[in-house]
Design a protein around this motif. Structure first.
Motif, PDB file in Angstrom:
ATOM      1  N   VAL A   1       0.871  -1.183   0.000  1.00  0.00           N
ATOM      2  CA  VAL A   1       0.000   0.000   0.000  1.00  0.00           C
ATOM      3  C   VAL A   1       0.905   1.230   0.000  1.00  0.00           C
ATOM      4  N   TYR A   2       0.785   2.026  -1.047  1.00  0.00           N
ATOM      5  CA  TYR A   2       1.650   3.185  -1.240  1.00  0.00           C
ATOM      6  C   TYR A   2       0.813   4.460  -1.213  1.00  0.00           C
ATOM      7  N   ILE A   3       1.289   5.438  -0.441  1.00  0.00           N
ATOM      8  CA  ILE A   3       0.612   6.727  -0.346  1.00  0.00           C
ATOM      9  C   ILE A   3       1.529   7.761  -0.973  1.00  0.00           C
ATOM     10  N   PRO A   4       1.312   8.109  -2.245  1.00  0.00           N
ATOM     11  CA  PRO A   4       2.282   8.900  -3.003  1.00  0.00           C
ATOM     12  C   PRO A   4       2.536  10.299  -2.464  1.00  0.00           C
ATOM     13  N   ASP A   5       1.505  10.993  -1.966  1.00  0.00           N
ATOM     14  CA  ASP A   5       1.740  12.365  -1.516  1.00  0.00           C
ATOM     15  C   ASP A   5       2.528  12.417  -0.212  1.00  0.00           C
ATOM     16  N   GLU A   6       2.575  11.290   0.499  1.00  0.00           N
ATOM     17  CA  GLU A   6       3.337  11.210   1.747  1.00  0.00           C
ATOM     18  C   GLU A   6       4.663  10.466   1.557  1.00  0.00           C
ATOM     19  N   LYS A   7       4.805   9.798   0.403  1.00  0.00           N
ATOM     20  CA  LYS A   7       5.979   8.966   0.122  1.00  0.00           C
ATOM     21  C   LYS A   7       6.167   7.896   1.201  1.00  0.00           C
ATOM     22  N   VAL A   8       5.069   7.261   1.541  1.00  0.00           N
ATOM     23  CA  VAL A   8       5.047   6.203   2.555  1.00  0.00           C
ATOM     24  C   VAL A   8       4.575   4.919   1.899  1.00  0.00           C
ATOM     25  N   ILE A   9       5.227   3.816   2.231  1.00  0.00           N
ATOM     26  CA  ILE A   9       4.829   2.523   1.674  1.00  0.00           C
ATOM     27  C   ILE A   9       4.725   1.478   2.794  1.00  0.00           C
ATOM     28  N   PHE A  10       3.592   0.804   2.832  1.00  0.00           N
ATOM     29  CA  PHE A  10       3.388  -0.330   3.734  1.00  0.00           C
ATOM     30  C   PHE A  10       3.715  -1.593   2.957  1.00  0.00           C
ATOM     31  N   LEU A  11       4.725  -2.335   3.415  1.00  0.00           N
ATOM     32  CA  LEU A  11       5.223  -3.505   2.692  1.00  0.00           C
ATOM     33  C   LEU A  11       4.646  -4.824   3.178  1.00  0.00           C
ATOM     34  N   GLY A  12       3.875  -4.798   4.266  1.00  0.00           N
ATOM     35  CA  GLY A  12       3.440  -6.074   4.831  1.00  0.00           C
ATOM     36  C   GLY A  12       4.657  -6.920   5.155  1.00  0.00           C
ATOM     37  N   ASP A  13       4.602  -8.202   4.802  1.00  0.00           N
ATOM     38  CA  ASP A  13       5.745  -9.096   5.031  1.00  0.00           C
ATOM     39  C   ASP A  13       6.506  -9.391   3.740  1.00  0.00           C
ATOM     40  N   SER A  14       6.261  -8.601   2.709  1.00  0.00           N
ATOM     41  CA  SER A  14       6.757  -8.947   1.373  1.00  0.00           C
ATOM     42  C   SER A  14       8.271  -9.100   1.293  1.00  0.00           C
ATOM     43  N   ALA A  15       9.005  -8.375   2.127  1.00  0.00           N
ATOM     44  CA  ALA A  15      10.475  -8.387   2.026  1.00  0.00           C
ATOM     45  C   ALA A  15      11.134  -9.446   2.907  1.00  0.00           C
ATOM     46  N   TYR A  16      10.347 -10.325   3.492  1.00  0.00           N
ATOM     47  CA  TYR A  16      10.882 -11.319   4.416  1.00  0.00           C
ATOM     48  C   TYR A  16      11.122 -12.673   3.739  1.00  0.00           C
ATOM     49  N   ASN A  17      11.706 -13.570   4.538  1.00  0.00           N
ATOM     50  CA  ASN A  17      11.874 -14.954   4.110  1.00  0.00           C
ATOM     51  C   ASN A  17      10.546 -15.701   4.248  1.00  0.00           C
ATOM     52  N   THR A  18      10.550 -16.961   3.891  1.00  0.00           N
ATOM     53  CA  THR A  18       9.363 -17.785   4.045  1.00  0.00           C
ATOM     54  C   THR A  18       9.769 -19.136   4.629  1.00  0.00           C
ATOM     55  N   THR A  19       8.803 -20.012   4.835  1.00  0.00           N
ATOM     56  CA  THR A  19       9.079 -21.343   5.396  1.00  0.00           C
ATOM     57  C   THR A  19       8.393 -22.404   4.543  1.00  0.00           C
ATOM     58  N   THR A  20       9.146 -23.423   4.177  1.00  0.00           N
ATOM     59  CA  THR A  20       8.607 -24.558   3.435  1.00  0.00           C
ATOM     60  C   THR A  20       9.075 -25.846   4.101  1.00  0.00           C
ATOM     61  N   ASN A  21       8.148 -26.716   4.424  1.00  0.00           N
ATOM     62  CA  ASN A  21       8.479 -27.970   5.114  1.00  0.00           C
ATOM     63  C   ASN A  21       9.332 -27.714   6.362  1.00  0.00           C
ATOM     64  N   SER A  22       8.918 -26.715   7.129  1.00  0.00           N
ATOM     65  CA  SER A  22       9.566 -26.336   8.396  1.00  0.00           C
ATOM     66  C   SER A  22      10.977 -25.769   8.222  1.00  0.00           C
ATOM     67  N   LEU A  23      11.365 -25.455   6.992  1.00  0.00           N
ATOM     68  CA  LEU A  23      12.693 -24.907   6.736  1.00  0.00           C
ATOM     69  C   LEU A  23      12.553 -23.476   6.225  1.00  0.00           C
ATOM     70  N   TYR A  24      13.117 -22.510   6.974  1.00  0.00           N
ATOM     71  CA  TYR A  24      13.048 -21.129   6.500  1.00  0.00           C
ATOM     72  C   TYR A  24      14.024 -20.954   5.348  1.00  0.00           C
ATOM     73  N   HIS A  25      13.627 -20.130   4.395  1.00  0.00           N
ATOM     74  CA  HIS A  25      14.497 -19.879   3.246  1.00  0.00           C
ATOM     75  C   HIS A  25      14.135 -18.552   2.601  1.00  0.00           C
ATOM     76  N   VAL A  26      15.076 -18.005   1.835  1.00  0.00           N
ATOM     77  CA  VAL A  26      14.851 -16.783   1.065  1.00  0.00           C
ATOM     78  C   VAL A  26      14.884 -17.170  -0.404  1.00  0.00           C
ATOM     79  N   LYS A  27      13.821 -16.907  -1.115  1.00  0.00           N
ATOM     80  CA  LYS A  27      13.712 -17.330  -2.509  1.00  0.00           C
ATOM     81  C   LYS A  27      14.668 -16.519  -3.388  1.00  0.00           C
TER      82      LYS A  27
END
Length: 285
Positions: free
Chosen positions: A170-196
């Motif tokens: 979610v990006y608010i252009p006039d404020e130059k603010v961006i909500f990234l959620g968890d998009s920039a994080y790693n993930t977990t597959t079969n109980s193993l964390y990894h970065v794609k």
């Protein structure tokens, strides 16, 4: 207590001990928009209680950044228009069909459809579980959506991500603010964390197209441009060092390329990329 970023943007800080992510509030002249709904009924109510203390327009919209339970289980509480992308909506179908009694929750944990922490959060922070059922979204979008709050536009867009394949920012252009959620994080597959590895550079490219000076991530403090640049730099340098399933080899490559030892963040990323190599090797075996 809400943190005020500007005259029109607030956020409730994450609480990692309770698996509560950062929640955002963007206020226009007519309406307000919430970014992520919280991990439970109680989390949402706590947020709404803080919003009630402010002199801001009513919450008309709730934007869900992705289909992980800690970001959407509180969404019924807002009485607002729920917005999510089509893939997030699809991923949440299972949760709409779940039963939330103790026996069912235990079964979901046993079958690894749900974590133990998620079960305990539901048990402690969602009252009336016998009748609890997750709502359907009111607005489903594909790639992007512009929401006008009254002289305040929020841009919702799906991006490529190392965390999930349904990530919305979610990006608010006039404020130059961006909500990234968890998009920039790693993930977990079969109980193993990894970065794609295959998603890292495309994700950074997608995020850097936005002219932002403040970055809010799901489980971090707010970051400025310099802090995000450091984060990207550490991720990229770790990624460049990983060519196999050997962590020892990755560390050696990193130290040779950078003429120094990896810091704690970089070691974490190195392991994450190595784990990704391990998972990829298993899928191609």
């Amino acid at each position: 207590m809400l943190n005020q970023l500007s005259e029109t943007i607030y956020y409730l800080s994450n609480q990692n001990d309770k698996e509560r992510p950062t929640l955002g509030l963007v206020c226009g002249d007519k309406y307000s928009l919430v970014v992520d709904a919280g991990n439970s009924v109680q989390h949402a109510r706590d947020f709404l209680h803080e919003i009630e203390k402010l002199n801001v327009p009513p919450v008309k919209y709730v934007a869900i950044t992705h289909a992980h339970w800690d970001h959407f289980l509180g969404m019924n509480e807002y009485g607002a228009t729920i917005i999510m992308n089509s893939l997030t909506n699809q991923k949440m179908n299972d949760w709409r069909n779940y039963s939330y009694d103790d026996h069912s929750l235990q079964e979901y944990v046993h079958s690894k459809k749900m974590t133990t922490l998620c079960m305990e959060t539901i048990q402690h922070e969602i009252p009336d579980r016998d009748t609890f059922q997750l709502s359907h979204p009111d607005i489903i979008f594909e790639e992007s959506l512009h929401v006008d709050l009254g002289n305040k536009v929020c841009i919702l867009e799906t991006i490529r991500s190392t965390h999930t394949d349904d990530s919305t920012i979610v990006y608010i252009p006039d404020e130059k603010v961006i909500f990234l959620g968890d998009s920039a994080y790693n993930t977990t597959t079969n109980s193993l964390y990894h970065v794609k590895q295959d998603k890292l550079l495309p994700m950074i490219e997608d995020i850097q197209q936005y002219d932002a000076v403040h970055f809010l991530l799901g489980h971090e403090s707010i970051c400025d441009v310099e802090e995000m640049a450091t984060y990207w730099r550490e991720l990229i340098s770790a990624n460049n060092a990983v060519k196999s399933t050997s962590l020892e080899e990755a560390i050696e490559r990193f130290e040779a390329a950078n003429d120094r030892k990896a810091n704690d963040n970089e070691l974490f990323f190195l392991q994450g990329f190595v784990n990704d190599q391990i998972l990829q090797s298993k899928t191609t075996a």
